[in-house]
Design an enzyme around this catalytic site. Structure first.
Site, PDB file in Angstrom:
ATOM      1  N   GLU A  76      56.153  42.063  17.963  1.00 30.86           N
ATOM      2  CA  GLU A  76      54.745  42.293  18.252  1.00 30.86           C
ATOM      3  C   GLU A  76      54.524  42.786  19.678  1.00 30.86           C
ATOM      4  OE1 GLU A  76      52.826  38.886  15.323  1.00 30.86           O
ATOM      5  OE2 GLU A  76      53.548  38.303  17.307  1.00 30.86           O
ATOM      6  N   ASP A  93      50.491  41.064   5.494  1.00 28.85           N
ATOM      7  CA  ASP A  93      50.589  40.517   4.136  1.00 28.85           C
ATOM      8  C   ASP A  93      49.210  40.019   3.743  1.00 28.85           C
ATOM      9  OD1 ASP A  93      50.521  37.332   4.594  1.00 28.85           O
ATOM     10  OD2 ASP A  93      51.711  38.247   6.189  1.00 28.85           O
ATOM     11  N   MET A 117      48.714  31.925  13.325  1.00 27.29           N
ATOM     12  CA  MET A 117      49.225  30.643  13.793  1.00 27.29           C
ATOM     13  C   MET A 117      49.008  30.362  15.285  1.00 27.29           C
ATOM     14  SD  MET A 117      52.826  30.611  11.637  1.00 27.29           S
ATOM     15  CE  MET A 117      53.283  28.963  12.184  1.00 27.29           C
ATOM     16  N   GLU A 118      48.293  31.210  16.008  1.00 27.72           N
ATOM     17  CA  GLU A 118      48.153  30.978  17.446  1.00 27.72           C
ATOM     18  C   GLU A 118      46.736  31.116  18.007  1.00 27.72           C
ATOM     19  OE1 GLU A 118      52.012  32.149  16.171  1.00 27.72           O
ATOM     20  OE2 GLU A 118      50.364  33.605  16.420  1.00 27.72           O
ATOM     21  N   GLY A 153      47.961  37.278   8.091  1.00 30.04           N
ATOM     22  CA  GLY A 153      47.780  37.376   6.653  1.00 30.04           C
ATOM     23  C   GLY A 153      46.322  37.610   6.316  1.00 30.04           C
TER      24      GLY A 153
END
Length: 254
Positions: A15, A222, A196-197, A79
């Site tokens: 990333e 995704d 997730m962050e 996602g």
């Protein structure tokens, strides 16, 4: 704030590769690599956080405390939750919410704001919304931007990704379940992506001060369903590049 030092975070090396060439001075704090550089002509400090809320929160605190960054941008993949979106689409977070912090009751899980205490009458509504003036600057910076079609090799067709604004959810798990995806969408009807962050970065930034802008830039690698682990592996490099293209347009106005 656009003239202040910008802190740029990504969880994974894939990333960050399109955001910085790592040519600036580098230092390691708490096992995390930080280095100075530029993005779109703006002075910045970059950090590879590693995945998860704790990693994101620690890296954010260090950017704010050790490097005196006064603006933050998180860039990476996510996602998709909104069924109207497809892989390759970009989501700019207008609100960052942690979906896995709350009360586990017999009637079900109740999401609350991290650190809040509803029993004391504190406001427990989850989320760290962006200032409307900042959202306007971001929209203006992206006016007229058109992304190139996705490569045919990734198997998603030659669709042209679009750029969207909306809430982004954060939790300490990679969503690889259609059941979980539906549950999150039902609980947070306007949420567009999950990662997730971001919610942790927003939480730490808010602790330092409401005047510290934070922008979360995500490309959908995704659709957070039962096949998301397969989509993620195939699309991570492509999605990271698309996210970086948008990040370069936004960095000067954060």
């Amino acid at each position: 704030m656009a003239n202040s030092l910008l802190g740029v975070l990504s969880a994974l090396p894939e990333e960050l590769v399109h955001l910085s060439d790592r040519s600036g001075d580098q230092t390691e704090i708490g096992g995390l690599p930080f280095w100075r550089g530029q993005i779109a002509g703006r002075e910045a400090v970059f950090v590879e956080t590693g995945p998860g809320k704790v990693n994101g929160g620690v890296a954010t605190a260090l950017l704010l405390d050790r490097f005196d960054c006064r603006a933050l941008m998180l860039c990476g993949v996510a996602g998709g939750l909104d069924p109207a979106l497809g892989v390759g689409d970009i989501v700019i977070g207008t609100n960052n919410l942690q979906h896995d912090f709350g009360l586990d009751r017999e009637s079900g899980f109740v999401t609350i704001q991290p650190g809040s205490r509803p029993s004391r009458g504190e406001d427990w509504a989850p989320g760290y919304p962006l200032d409307e003036a900042l959202v306007t600057r971001l929209r203006d910076a992206l006016a007229g931007v058109e992304l190139e079609p996705l490569p045919q090799t990734i198997g998603a067709g030659r669709r042209v990704p679009d750029i969207h604004f909306g809430p982004i959810l954060t939790g300490d798990s990679f969503v690889n379940s259609e059941t979980t995806r539906r549950r999150l969408r039902e609980r947070f009807a306007d949420a567009r992506a999950v990662e997730m962050e971001g919610g942790a970065v927003a939480q730490i930034a808010r602790r330092w001060g409401a005047d510290i802008p934070f922008v979360n830039v995500r490309c959908l690698s995704d659709l957070a369903g039962s096949d998301s682990h397969l989509d993620f592996r195939a699309l991570l490099p492509v999605a990271a590049r698309y996210a970086s293209l948008v990040a370069h347009r936004l960095a000067p106005v954060i």
